[in-house]
Motif scaffolding. Structure first.
Motif, mmCIF file in Angstrom:
data_model
loop_
_atom_site.group_PDB
_atom_site.id
_atom_site.type_symbol
_atom_site.label_atom_id
_atom_site.label_comp_id
_atom_site.label_asym_id
_atom_site.label_seq_id
_atom_site.Cartn_x
_atom_site.Cartn_y
_atom_site.Cartn_z
ATOM 1 N N ALA A 18 0.835 -1.213 0.000
ATOM 2 C CA ALA A 18 0.000 0.000 0.000
ATOM 3 C C ALA A 18 0.862 1.251 0.000
ATOM 4 O O ALA A 18 0.570 2.223 -0.720
ATOM 5 N N GLY A 19 1.938 1.249 0.781
ATOM 6 C CA GLY A 19 2.833 2.403 0.814
ATOM 7 C C GLY A 19 3.496 2.655 -0.529
ATOM 8 O O GLY A 19 3.619 3.802 -0.970
ATOM 9 N N ALA A 20 3.911 1.577 -1.192
ATOM 10 C CA ALA A 20 4.501 1.720 -2.528
ATOM 11 C C ALA A 20 3.488 2.303 -3.498
ATOM 12 O O ALA A 20 3.825 3.161 -4.326
ATOM 13 N N MET A 21 2.233 1.858 -3.392
ATOM 14 C CA MET A 21 1.196 2.383 -4.294
ATOM 15 C C MET A 21 0.918 3.860 -4.020
ATOM 16 O O MET A 21 0.716 4.633 -4.950
ATOM 17 N N VAL A 22 0.906 4.252 -2.762
ATOM 18 C CA VAL A 22 0.706 5.673 -2.422
ATOM 19 C C VAL A 22 1.816 6.513 -3.048
ATOM 20 O O VAL A 22 1.551 7.565 -3.645
ATOM 21 N N LEU A 23 3.059 6.042 -2.928
ATOM 22 C CA LEU A 23 4.178 6.771 -3.538
ATOM 23 C C LEU A 23 4.022 6.881 -5.050
ATOM 24 O O LEU A 23 4.249 7.946 -5.629
ATOM 25 N N LEU A 24 3.643 5.782 -5.691
ATOM 26 C CA LEU A 24 3.467 5.816 -7.146
ATOM 27 C C LEU A 24 2.341 6.774 -7.546
ATOM 28 O O LEU A 24 2.472 7.518 -8.518
ATOM 29 N N ILE A 25 1.237 6.735 -6.801
ATOM 30 C CA ILE A 25 0.123 7.635 -7.109
ATOM 31 C C ILE A 25 0.559 9.088 -6.950
ATOM 32 O O ILE A 25 0.263 9.938 -7.803
#
Length: 183
Positions: A18-25
């Motif tokens: 989830a943290g990786a996805m937040v960064l990508l977003i």
């Protein structure tokens, strides 16, 4: 030698994903593995032949490092955990009925993924047809399972939800209807 590896619990790995996805977003990036194939084809010059491969691949080169990380991570995991995962006994029995006896002794069933199995006509045709279907499906769906299920659903995209439902239905059809016919 004692091995240090054990599976990460969901409460560690889930928030990391989830943290990786937040960064990508936040960076305006989209995650997906199949997009790397398009990038590699573009780097190789496929854009001279097909319009789909004519794009600025340099803006997507960051995603190639994801592939490097997946390969390196798989290698490290194999080194730290040489024991094959244990599969439910009911599934082992079902697989043995289909002629797959290498469960719980290797990471992949050797009856399907050994060099000997792939060099048969049946093995080659399965690889060829499956590769075509996966490539066609990823292109037709506008992305692969990882892109839709992780990135698309994180962005609340309805087409990704539809694609993920389709992936699950396709998987169920394959396992319960087609797989027994093939093997």
């Amino acid at each position: 030698m004692e091995y240090l590896y054990s599976a990460w619990p969901w409460y560690v790995s889930g928030p990391l994903i989830a943290g990786a996805m937040v960064l990508l977003i936040l960076m305006g990036k989209k995650f997906g593995m199949s997009s790397n194939l398009r990038t590699l084809c573009s780097i190789g010059g496929a854009g001279r032949l097909v319009e789909f491969f004519r794009f600025d691949w340099k803006k997507d080169q960051w995603n190639l490092w994801v592939v490097v990380g997946v390969i390196a991570g798989g290698f490290v995991a194999l080194q730290l955990s040489p024991n094959a995962p244990q599969i439910n006994e009911d599934i082992v029995i079902q697989l043995q009925e289909l002629g797959i006896n290498s469960t719980n002794s290797s990471f992949l069933p050797t009856e399907l993924f050994s060099l000997d199995a792939l060099l048969t006509i049946k093995g080659f045709l399965i690889l060829l047809i499956a590769g075509f279907l996966v490539g066609f499906g990823a292109r037709y769906a506008g992305g692969c399972t990882s892109g839709h299920a992780i990135s698309g659903l994180s962005n609340l995209q309805v087409p990704s939800l539809i694609a993920v439902v389709g992936f699950f239905i396709g998987g169920l059809v394959m396992v319960h209807l087609l797989f027994p016919l093939i093997f």
